[in-house]
Design a protein around this motif. Structure first.
Motif, PDB file in Angstrom:
ATOM      1  N   SER A 253      84.574   4.737  62.375  1.00 12.37           N
ATOM      2  CA  SER A 253      86.037   4.807  62.366  1.00 12.37           C
ATOM      3  C   SER A 253      86.599   3.685  61.507  1.00 12.37           C
ATOM      4  CB  SER A 253      86.585   4.657  63.785  1.00 12.37           C
ATOM      5  OG  SER A 253      86.184   5.735  64.583  1.00 12.37           O
ATOM      6  N   PRO A 254      87.848   3.822  61.043  1.00 13.53           N
ATOM      7  CA  PRO A 254      88.479   2.730  60.297  1.00 13.53           C
ATOM      8  C   PRO A 254      88.680   1.510  61.187  1.00 13.53           C
ATOM      9  CG  PRO A 254      89.814   4.748  60.187  1.00 13.53           C
ATOM     10  CD  PRO A 254      88.700   4.994  61.148  1.00 13.53           C
ATOM     11  N   CYS A 255      88.657   0.346  60.588  1.00 14.73           N
ATOM     12  CA  CYS A 255      88.917  -0.899  61.313  1.00 14.73           C
ATOM     13  C   CYS A 255      90.360  -1.336  61.083  1.00 14.73           C
ATOM     14  CB  CYS A 255      87.936  -1.986  60.875  1.00 14.73           C
ATOM     15  SG  CYS A 255      88.093  -3.548  61.769  1.00 14.73           S
ATOM     16  N   SER A 256      90.754  -1.526  59.806  1.00 15.97           N
ATOM     17  CA  SER A 256      92.129  -1.942  59.510  1.00 15.97           C
ATOM     18  C   SER A 256      92.456  -1.757  58.039  1.00 15.97           C
ATOM     19  CB  SER A 256      92.342  -3.405  59.875  1.00 15.97           C
ATOM     20  OG  SER A 256      93.644  -3.831  59.513  1.00 15.97           O
ATOM     21  N   THR A 257      93.664  -1.258  57.792  1.00 10.20           N
ATOM     22  CA  THR A 257      94.184  -1.219  56.425  1.00 10.20           C
ATOM     23  C   THR A 257      95.375  -2.160  56.274  1.00 10.20           C
ATOM     24  OG1 THR A 257      95.539   0.701  56.971  1.00 10.20           O
ATOM     25  CG2 THR A 257      93.382   1.126  55.956  1.00 10.20           C
ATOM     26  N   ASP A 258      95.803  -2.793  57.379  1.00 13.49           N
ATOM     27  CA  ASP A 258      96.900  -3.763  57.337  1.00 13.49           C
ATOM     28  C   ASP A 258      96.623  -4.856  58.360  1.00 13.49           C
ATOM     29  OD1 ASP A 258      99.256  -5.088  56.763  1.00 13.49           O
ATOM     30  OD2 ASP A 258     100.476  -3.780  58.029  1.00 13.49           O
ATOM     31  N   PRO A 259      95.902  -5.916  57.991  1.00 13.24           N
ATOM     32  CA  PRO A 259      95.431  -6.212  56.639  1.00 13.24           C
ATOM     33  C   PRO A 259      94.218  -5.356  56.272  1.00 13.24           C
ATOM     34  CG  PRO A 259      94.627  -7.879  58.140  1.00 13.24           C
ATOM     35  CD  PRO A 259      95.527  -6.969  58.944  1.00 13.24           C
ATOM     36  N   VAL A 260      94.084  -5.128  54.976  1.00 13.97           N
ATOM     37  CA  VAL A 260      92.938  -4.351  54.514  1.00 13.97           C
ATOM     38  C   VAL A 260      91.683  -5.209  54.669  1.00 13.97           C
ATOM     39  CG1 VAL A 260      93.120  -4.960  52.059  1.00 13.97           C
ATOM     40  CG2 VAL A 260      92.065  -2.812  52.737  1.00 13.97           C
ATOM     41  N   THR A 261      90.652  -4.613  55.242  1.00 14.61           N
ATOM     42  CA  THR A 261      89.451  -5.365  55.569  1.00 14.61           C
ATOM     43  C   THR A 261      88.206  -4.670  55.044  1.00 14.61           C
ATOM     44  OG1 THR A 261      88.306  -6.507  57.378  1.00 14.61           O
ATOM     45  CG2 THR A 261      89.100  -4.271  57.841  1.00 14.61           C
ATOM     46  N   GLY A 262      87.081  -5.292  55.267  1.00 20.22           N
ATOM     47  CA  GLY A 262      85.786  -4.730  54.920  1.00 20.22           C
ATOM     48  C   GLY A 262      85.199  -5.346  53.663  1.00 20.22           C
ATOM     49  N   PHE A 263      83.893  -5.363  53.592  1.00 21.39           N
ATOM     50  CA  PHE A 263      83.181  -5.871  52.421  1.00 21.39           C
ATOM     51  C   PHE A 263      83.651  -5.152  51.159  1.00 21.39           C
ATOM     52  CE2 PHE A 263      79.489  -5.735  49.515  1.00 21.39           C
ATOM     53  CZ  PHE A 263      79.284  -7.097  49.343  1.00 21.39           C
ATOM     54  N   PHE A 264      83.918  -3.852  51.290  1.00 20.78           N
ATOM     55  CA  PHE A 264      84.383  -3.059  50.153  1.00 20.78           C
ATOM     56  C   PHE A 264      85.915  -3.012  50.077  1.00 20.78           C
ATOM     57  CE2 PHE A 264      80.101  -1.423  50.901  1.00 20.78           C
ATOM     58  CZ  PHE A 264      79.590  -1.391  49.621  1.00 20.78           C
ATOM     59  N   ARG A 265      86.598  -3.678  50.985  1.00 21.48           N
ATOM     60  CA  ARG A 265      88.067  -3.647  51.087  1.00 21.48           C
ATOM     61  C   ARG A 265      88.561  -2.199  51.100  1.00 21.48           C
ATOM     62  NH1 ARG A 265      87.343  -8.111  52.699  1.00 21.48           N
ATOM     63  NH2 ARG A 265      88.476  -9.979  52.092  1.00 21.48           N
ATOM     64  N   ASP A 266      87.916  -1.407  51.982  1.00 20.78           N
ATOM     65  CA  ASP A 266      88.276   0.001  52.129  1.00 20.78           C
ATOM     66  C   ASP A 266      88.793   0.307  53.531  1.00 20.78           C
ATOM     67  OD1 ASP A 266      85.940  -0.175  53.613  1.00 20.78           O
ATOM     68  OD2 ASP A 266      84.865   1.376  52.502  1.00 20.78           O
ATOM     69  N   GLY A 267      89.007  -0.748  54.333  1.00 20.39           N
ATOM     70  CA  GLY A 267      89.513  -0.553  55.690  1.00 20.39           C
ATOM     71  C   GLY A 267      88.449  -0.260  56.722  1.00 20.39           C
ATOM     72  N   HIS A 268      87.212  -0.128  56.288  1.00 22.21           N
ATOM     73  CA  HIS A 268      86.081   0.157  57.183  1.00 22.21           C
ATOM     74  C   HIS A 268      85.087  -1.009  57.121  1.00 22.21           C
ATOM     75  CE1 HIS A 268      87.659   4.201  56.619  1.00 22.21           C
ATOM     76  NE2 HIS A 268      86.921   4.601  57.644  1.00 22.21           N
ATOM     77  N   CYS A 269      84.277  -1.134  58.149  1.00 18.75           N
ATOM     78  CA  CYS A 269      83.242  -2.178  58.161  1.00 18.75           C
ATOM     79  C   CYS A 269      81.959  -1.643  57.530  1.00 18.75           C
ATOM     80  CB  CYS A 269      83.013  -2.681  59.582  1.00 18.75           C
ATOM     81  SG  CYS A 269      84.455  -3.506  60.295  1.00 18.75           S
ATOM     82  N   ASN A 270      82.127  -1.004  56.373  1.00 24.75           N
ATOM     83  CA  ASN A 270      80.983  -0.514  55.606  1.00 24.75           C
ATOM     84  C   ASN A 270      80.186  -1.693  55.081  1.00 24.75           C
ATOM     85  OD1 ASN A 270      81.176   2.392  55.592  1.00 24.75           O
ATOM     86  ND2 ASN A 270      83.105   2.115  54.491  1.00 24.75           N
ATOM     87  N   THR A 271      78.939  -1.424  54.770  1.00 24.88           N
ATOM     88  CA  THR A 271      78.065  -2.480  54.286  1.00 24.88           C
ATOM     89  C   THR A 271      77.060  -1.902  53.295  1.00 24.88           C
ATOM     90  OG1 THR A 271      76.723  -4.372  55.003  1.00 24.88           O
ATOM     91  CG2 THR A 271      76.341  -2.281  56.153  1.00 24.88           C
ATOM     92  N   CYS A 272      76.309  -2.798  52.686  1.00 20.98           N
ATOM     93  CA  CYS A 272      75.236  -2.423  51.759  1.00 20.98           C
ATOM     94  C   CYS A 272      74.309  -3.635  51.670  1.00 20.98           C
ATOM     95  CB  CYS A 272      75.796  -2.055  50.388  1.00 20.98           C
ATOM     96  SG  CYS A 272      76.551  -3.439  49.510  1.00 20.98           S
ATOM     97  N   ASP A 273      73.238  -3.512  50.924  1.00 25.29           N
ATOM     98  CA  ASP A 273      72.287  -4.614  50.811  1.00 25.29           C
ATOM     99  C   ASP A 273      72.901  -5.867  50.195  1.00 25.29           C
ATOM    100  OD1 ASP A 273      70.262  -3.192  52.060  1.00 25.29           O
ATOM    101  OD2 ASP A 273      69.409  -2.463  50.174  1.00 25.29           O
ATOM    102  N   ALA A 274      73.939  -5.714  49.381  1.00 26.07           N
ATOM    103  CA  ALA A 274      74.581  -6.867  48.745  1.00 26.07           C
ATOM    104  C   ALA A 274      75.471  -7.653  49.710  1.00 26.07           C
ATOM    105  CB  ALA A 274      75.416  -6.412  47.552  1.00 26.07           C
ATOM    106  N   ASP A 275      75.772  -7.083  50.859  1.00 24.92           N
ATOM    107  CA  ASP A 275      76.634  -7.734  51.855  1.00 24.92           C
ATOM    108  C   ASP A 275      75.811  -8.757  52.643  1.00 24.92           C
ATOM    109  OD1 ASP A 275      78.467  -8.465  53.798  1.00 24.92           O
ATOM    110  OD2 ASP A 275      78.554  -6.489  54.748  1.00 24.92           O
ATOM    111  N   GLN A 276      75.632  -9.923  52.060  1.00 27.54           N
ATOM    112  CA  GLN A 276      74.797 -10.960  52.670  1.00 27.54           C
ATOM    113  C   GLN A 276      75.319 -11.420  54.026  1.00 27.54           C
ATOM    114  OE1 GLN A 276      71.795 -12.088  51.316  1.00 27.54           O
ATOM    115  NE2 GLN A 276      72.117 -10.356  49.954  1.00 27.54           N
ATOM    116  N   GLY A 277      76.634 -11.349  54.244  1.00 26.20           N
ATOM    117  CA  GLY A 277      77.217 -11.795  55.505  1.00 26.20           C
ATOM    118  C   GLY A 277      77.249 -10.740  56.582  1.00 26.20           C
ATOM    119  N   SER A 278      76.881  -9.515  56.262  1.00 23.83           N
ATOM    120  CA  SER A 278      76.923  -8.394  57.204  1.00 23.83           C
ATOM    121  C   SER A 278      78.297  -8.306  57.878  1.00 23.83           C
ATOM    122  CB  SER A 278      75.810  -8.506  58.256  1.00 23.83           C
ATOM    123  OG  SER A 278      75.771  -7.338  59.058  1.00 23.83           O
ATOM    124  N   HIS A 279      79.310  -7.980  57.086  1.00 22.71           N
ATOM    125  CA  HIS A 279      80.694  -7.841  57.560  1.00 22.71           C
ATOM    126  C   HIS A 279      80.832  -6.515  58.299  1.00 22.71           C
ATOM    127  CE1 HIS A 279      80.941 -10.767  54.299  1.00 22.71           C
ATOM    128  NE2 HIS A 279      82.059 -11.204  54.864  1.00 22.71           N
TER     129      HIS A 279
END
Length: 122
Positions: free
Chosen positions: A15-41
């Motif tokens: 589910s979305p986390c927040s778009t106001d403020p916009v959040t996420g490693f990808f700044r897409d409003g979701h707590c999506n991640t990938c191998d480049a996300d060293q902090g595991s946001h």
């Protein structure tokens, strides 16, 4: 960077986390991640004054506005994709924020046990 599958800690669609403020490693409003996300946001946390003070104390000031990064600063009640390690640290110190499990990415479980996340369920 390719996103990991968008699955939450309960095995459902993320589910979305927040778009106001916009959040996420990808700044897409979701707590999506990938191998480049060293902090595991990956933890969708609901900010509290206590947690924001703790985060600032340990060197990650999330409450002060940083206009040069188009960051207004977080306030209590804001939802934010928090680093899983910082969440676990806050839990161990007794000041973890509440968590939106439906918006917390399954990769958070690589760092934070599910029972710990469930203790802080919003």
């Amino acid at each position: 960077m390719q996103k990991d599958p968008e699955i939450n800690v309960m095995g459902d669609a993320l589910s979305p986390c927040s778009t106001d403020p916009v959040t996420g490693f990808f700044r897409d409003g979701h707590c999506n991640t990938c191998d480049a996300d060293q902090g595991s946001h990956t933890v969708c946390a609901i900010m509290t004054a206590e947690f924001l003070a703790f985060s600032k104390y340990v060197g990650n000031d999330l409450s002060t506005p940083r206009p040069e990064f188009r960051f207004a600063g977080l306030k209590p009640g804001d939802h934010w994709c928090l680093c899983a390690g910082r969440f676990l640290q806050a839990h161990e110190e007794g000041c973890a924020p509440k968590v939106n499990l439906a918006a917390t990415h399954q990769r958070a479980l690589e760092i934070v046990p599910l029972d710990v996340l469930e203790q802080h369920k919003a």
